[in-house]
Design an enzyme around this catalytic site. Structure first.
Site, PDB file in Angstrom:
ATOM      1  CG  ASN A 152      -0.474  -0.162   2.488  1.00  0.00           C
ATOM      2  OD1 ASN A 152       0.703  -0.477   2.658  1.00  0.00           O
ATOM      3  ND2 ASN A 152      -1.289   0.070   3.507  1.00  0.00           N
ATOM      4  CD  GLU A 251       4.899  -0.319  12.951  1.00  0.00           C
ATOM      5  OE1 GLU A 251       3.699  -0.015  13.072  1.00  0.00           O
ATOM      6  OE2 GLU A 251       5.785   0.130  13.693  1.00  0.00           O
ATOM      7  CB  CYS A 285      -2.226   0.186   8.701  1.00  0.00           C
ATOM      8  SG  CYS A 285      -0.919   1.413   8.696  1.00  0.00           S
ATOM      9  CD  GLU A 459       8.452   0.251  10.679  1.00  0.00           C
ATOM     10  OE1 GLU A 459       7.545   0.743   9.987  1.00  0.00           O
ATOM     11  OE2 GLU A 459       9.139  -0.718  10.313  1.00  0.00           O
TER      12      GLU A 459
HETATM   13  P1  NAP Z   1      -0.106  -9.123   3.983  1.00  0.00           P
HETATM   14  O1  NAP Z   1      -0.943 -10.003   3.163  1.00  0.00           O
HETATM   15  O2  NAP Z   1       0.080  -9.458   5.410  1.00  0.00           O
HETATM   16  O3  NAP Z   1       1.308  -9.054   3.250  1.00  0.00           O
HETATM   17  C1  NAP Z   1       2.344  -8.229   3.721  1.00  0.00           C
HETATM   18  C2  NAP Z   1       3.657  -8.785   3.242  1.00  0.00           C
HETATM   19  O4  NAP Z   1       3.873 -10.051   3.866  1.00  0.00           O
HETATM   20  C3  NAP Z   1       3.709  -9.033   1.724  1.00  0.00           C
HETATM   21  O5  NAP Z   1       5.013  -8.753   1.268  1.00  0.00           O
HETATM   22  C4  NAP Z   1       3.406 -10.518   1.654  1.00  0.00           C
HETATM   23  O6  NAP Z   1       3.840 -11.154   0.479  1.00  0.00           O
HETATM   24  C5  NAP Z   1       4.168 -11.012   2.872  1.00  0.00           C
HETATM   25  N1  NAP Z   1       3.784 -12.355   3.314  1.00  0.00           N
HETATM   26  C6  NAP Z   1       2.565 -12.933   3.303  1.00  0.00           C
HETATM   27  N2  NAP Z   1       2.649 -14.192   3.779  1.00  0.00           N
HETATM   28  C7  NAP Z   1       3.949 -14.403   4.097  1.00  0.00           C
HETATM   29  C8  NAP Z   1       4.670 -15.501   4.634  1.00  0.00           C
HETATM   30  N3  NAP Z   1       4.090 -16.654   4.930  1.00  0.00           N
HETATM   31  N4  NAP Z   1       5.996 -15.369   4.826  1.00  0.00           N
HETATM   32  C9  NAP Z   1       6.614 -14.203   4.528  1.00  0.00           C
HETATM   33  N5  NAP Z   1       5.995 -13.128   4.015  1.00  0.00           N
HETATM   34  C10 NAP Z   1       4.666 -13.232   3.805  1.00  0.00           C
HETATM   35  O7  NAP Z   1      -0.621  -7.625   3.951  1.00  0.00           O
HETATM   36  P2  NAP Z   1      -0.973  -6.736   2.681  1.00  0.00           P
HETATM   37  O8  NAP Z   1      -2.295  -7.163   2.175  1.00  0.00           O
HETATM   38  O9  NAP Z   1       0.166  -6.687   1.725  1.00  0.00           O
HETATM   39  O10 NAP Z   1      -1.047  -5.290   3.358  1.00  0.00           O
HETATM   40  C11 NAP Z   1      -2.164  -4.845   4.016  1.00  0.00           C
HETATM   41  C12 NAP Z   1      -2.024  -5.033   5.522  1.00  0.00           C
HETATM   42  O11 NAP Z   1      -0.874  -4.353   5.984  1.00  0.00           O
HETATM   43  C13 NAP Z   1      -3.188  -4.410   6.262  1.00  0.00           C
HETATM   44  O12 NAP Z   1      -3.589  -5.253   7.301  1.00  0.00           O
HETATM   45  C14 NAP Z   1      -2.585  -3.115   6.814  1.00  0.00           C
HETATM   46  O13 NAP Z   1      -3.247  -2.625   7.943  1.00  0.00           O
HETATM   47  C15 NAP Z   1      -1.201  -3.540   7.103  1.00  0.00           C
HETATM   48  N6  NAP Z   1      -0.311  -2.374   7.173  1.00  0.00           N
HETATM   49  C16 NAP Z   1       0.148  -1.997   8.389  1.00  0.00           C
HETATM   50  C17 NAP Z   1       0.955  -0.875   8.512  1.00  0.00           C
HETATM   51  C18 NAP Z   1       1.468  -0.442   9.845  1.00  0.00           C
HETATM   52  O14 NAP Z   1       2.414   0.346   9.877  1.00  0.00           O
HETATM   53  N7  NAP Z   1       0.909  -0.893  10.959  1.00  0.00           N
HETATM   54  C19 NAP Z   1       1.310  -0.147   7.370  1.00  0.00           C
HETATM   55  C20 NAP Z   1       0.818  -0.560   6.133  1.00  0.00           C
HETATM   56  C21 NAP Z   1       0.008  -1.701   6.052  1.00  0.00           C
HETATM   57  P3  NAP Z   1       2.738 -12.006  -0.395  1.00  0.00           P
HETATM   58  O15 NAP Z   1       1.717 -11.022  -0.803  1.00  0.00           O
HETATM   59  O16 NAP Z   1       3.519 -12.605  -1.493  1.00  0.00           O
HETATM   60  O17 NAP Z   1       2.140 -13.052   0.473  1.00  0.00           O
END
Ligand code: NAP
Length: 479
Positions: A152, A251, A285, A459
């Site tokens: 994102n 995060e 997020c 962070e």
């Molecule tokens: P996600 O599905 O959890 O994926 C995040 C990252 O993790 C991607 O690079 C993903 O790669 C990787 N990943 C997934 N499964 C994995 C595994 N088994 N081993 C290692 N890496 C793995 O989240 P998203 O859909 O990309 O992002 C949205 C989420 O991020 C929301 O929940 C949002 O709230 C959160 N977010 C939080 C913050 C914060 O600072 N708190 C900031 C931005 C976003 P793949 O897609 O290839 O699985």
């Protein structure tokens, strides 16, 4: 930077995946394929790990001033290339160009901030209470890190981790999200140009996240995981880190309450709502997920918000005047559609939006729902789209209880003209960050992060570098 980089970046060299695999990168505004990047597997992960481990000792000895200068140069190069980077980000992620330019500035600022922190890593010495022993305290890099980022904020989520890791003297493997690898590869190219030594940063783009990351986390040579993404994946990775006791920063997801009291300035509250809801098309997020509005002003607030949301221009992020780009992919849009349908079935009134447009691209219109039932699924699910769900409340204790009734605790927003009430409610919210009469909390100089199931660690800010440093204490008795 003229060419689009599309290979893995390992040990300072651009290389194909060992098995030659590639993966497509789509434009979410058209569904067309923009190009292909290397699709790393377990062998590439091992090579990246080897490069990071080999580079660690010398990098840790590098003068903090030298590390600082690299970040400073990279900050300048990023700003010089604002337009190029913004276009690249918009093409793979969809956000409107104006927002992408804003993210470039935000991302670059993490490098400037941590270039300043690199030369302020403190230590200490002193006499212990027995009067005999002396203590020398130093801070050292935690070691090779795995950084995992979401799609994102493709540039800023990278610099928010790389900045402090470089400043602290850690080497890294960055695994960006497969939807947005191009921004991370461009960032690696910029850091190389800025003088980052070979092996300090390695980038593995992959569609096989588990195959690449799990052996690294279980292998014992990676000493730190910094993850940004969903709570579900964060939980899984925490378990993988347990066996070899890898230090973690998490995060994770949010479920932000946005509270409007009856004494709020409604112009300020609606402005705040537009930012807290619509930044990044709601794919943040920090996005306001649950709007709790005092019963006496709920109708007026809903009307004004619907008017502003309805006036937004939806379209491809590259087109002039567009405010709202496409969502990241069809799965992301389908989730938003299901959540809205569920809320409407449970009695919500659609004030504006709510219907998926015809045609290509993953577009969804800005939507305001009023009289949302607390039982609706979007009350305990991150919407991650341009949908504002309004509920009403009657008194302060009640709204605080309802706002805190969630496993998440990243951020909350409070709108009131009463300072007393503003502080009382802010302090009562179980969250890591509060926007008091503002819809924007993100700032590289402030500690970003959540409590409960929204994460571990912070962070940015003065404490951001701590996540990448260990203490070492040397005891010296004086005879
Ligand atoms: P996600 O599905 O959890 O994926 C995040 C990252 O993790 C991607 O690079 C993903 O790669 C990787 N990943 C997934 N499964 C994995 C595994 N088994 N081993 C290692 N890496 C793995 O989240 P998203 O859909 O990309 O992002 C949205 C989420 O991020 C929301 O929940 C949002 O709230 C959160 N977010 C939080 C913050 C914060 O600072 N708190 C900031 C931005 C976003 P793949 O897609 O290839 O699985």
């Amino acid at each position: 930077m003229t060419e689009v980089l599309n290979q893995l970046f390992i040990g300072g060299a651009w290389v194909d995946a060992a098995d030659g695999a590639t993966m497509p990168v789509d434009d979410p505004a058209t569904g067309e394929i923009l190009g292909h990047v290397a699709d790393a597997g377990a062998k590439d992960a091992r090579l990246a790990e080897e490069a990071a481990v080999q580079a660690q000792a010398e990098w840790a000895r590098t003068a903090p001033r030298a590390r600082s200068e690299i970040l400073r140069r990279a900050h300048e190069i990023i700003l010089e290339r604002t337009d190029e980077l913004a276009r690249l980000m918009t093409s793979e992620m969809g956000k409107p160009l104006a927002e992408a330019r804003g993210e470039v500035a935000y991302a670059a600022e993490f490098f400037r901030w941590f270039s300043e922190e690199a030369v302020r890593i403190d230590g200490g010495c002193g006499t212990l209470p027995d009067g005999r022993n002396r203590m020398f305290l130093s801070r050292r890099p935690v070691g090779p890190c795995l950084l995992i980022t979401p799609w994102n904020f493709p540039l800023a989520m990278g610099t928010r981790k790389i900045g402090p890791a470089v400043a602290a003297g850690c080497t890294m493997i960055l695994k960006p999200a497969p939807q947005t690898p191009l921004s991370s590869l461009a960032l690696a190219g910029i850091l190389k140009e800025a003088g980052l030594p070979d092996g300090v940063l390695n980038v593995v783009t992959t569609s096989r996240a588990g195959e690449v990351c799990e052996p690294l986390l279980r292998g014992g040579r990676i000493r730190k995981l910094s993850f940004t993404g969903s709570t579900a994946v964060g939980r899984l990775l925490l378990a993988q880190c347990a066996d070899t006791v890898v230090r973690t920063s998490m995060e994770l997801g949010g479920n932000a309450p946005f509270i409007v009291f009856d004494d709020a300035d409604l112009d300020v509250a609606v402005d705040g709502a537009m930012v807290a809801k619509m930044r990044n098309m709601g794919e943040a997020c920090t996005a306001a997920n649950r709007f709790f509005v005092h019963r006496s002003v709920a109708e007026e607030f809903g009307r004004r918000l619907a008017e502003r949301m309805g006036a937004l221009e939806v379209g491809p992020g590259t087109r002039d005047g567009v405010d709202v780009g496409p969502l990241i992919d069809t799965a992301g849009r389908a989730k938003v559609e299901e959540l809205v349908a569920d809320a409407v079935e449970r009695g919500a009134e659609v004030l504006v939006g709510g219907r998926t447009p015809e045609g290509p691209g993953c577009f969804y219109p800005p939507t305001v729902l009023a009289a949302v039932s607390p039982e609706s699924r979007l009350m305990d699910t991150e919407i991650f789209g341009p949908v504002a769900a309004i509920l009403t409340f009657d008194d302060e204790d009640e709204v605080l209880r309802r706002a805190n009734d969630t496993p998440w605790g990243l951020v909350g927003y409070v709108f009131t003209e009463g300072l007393d009430r503003g502080l009382r409610v802010s302090e009562g919210l179980e969250v890591g960050m509060v926007g008091l009469n503002t819809g924007l909390v993100s700032n590289p100089a402030a500690p970003f992060g959540g409590v409960k199931q929204s994460g571990l660690g912070r962070e940015g800010g003065r404490v951001g570098i701590d996540e990448f440093l260990e203490y070492q204490y040397i005891a010296v008795p004086v005879r």
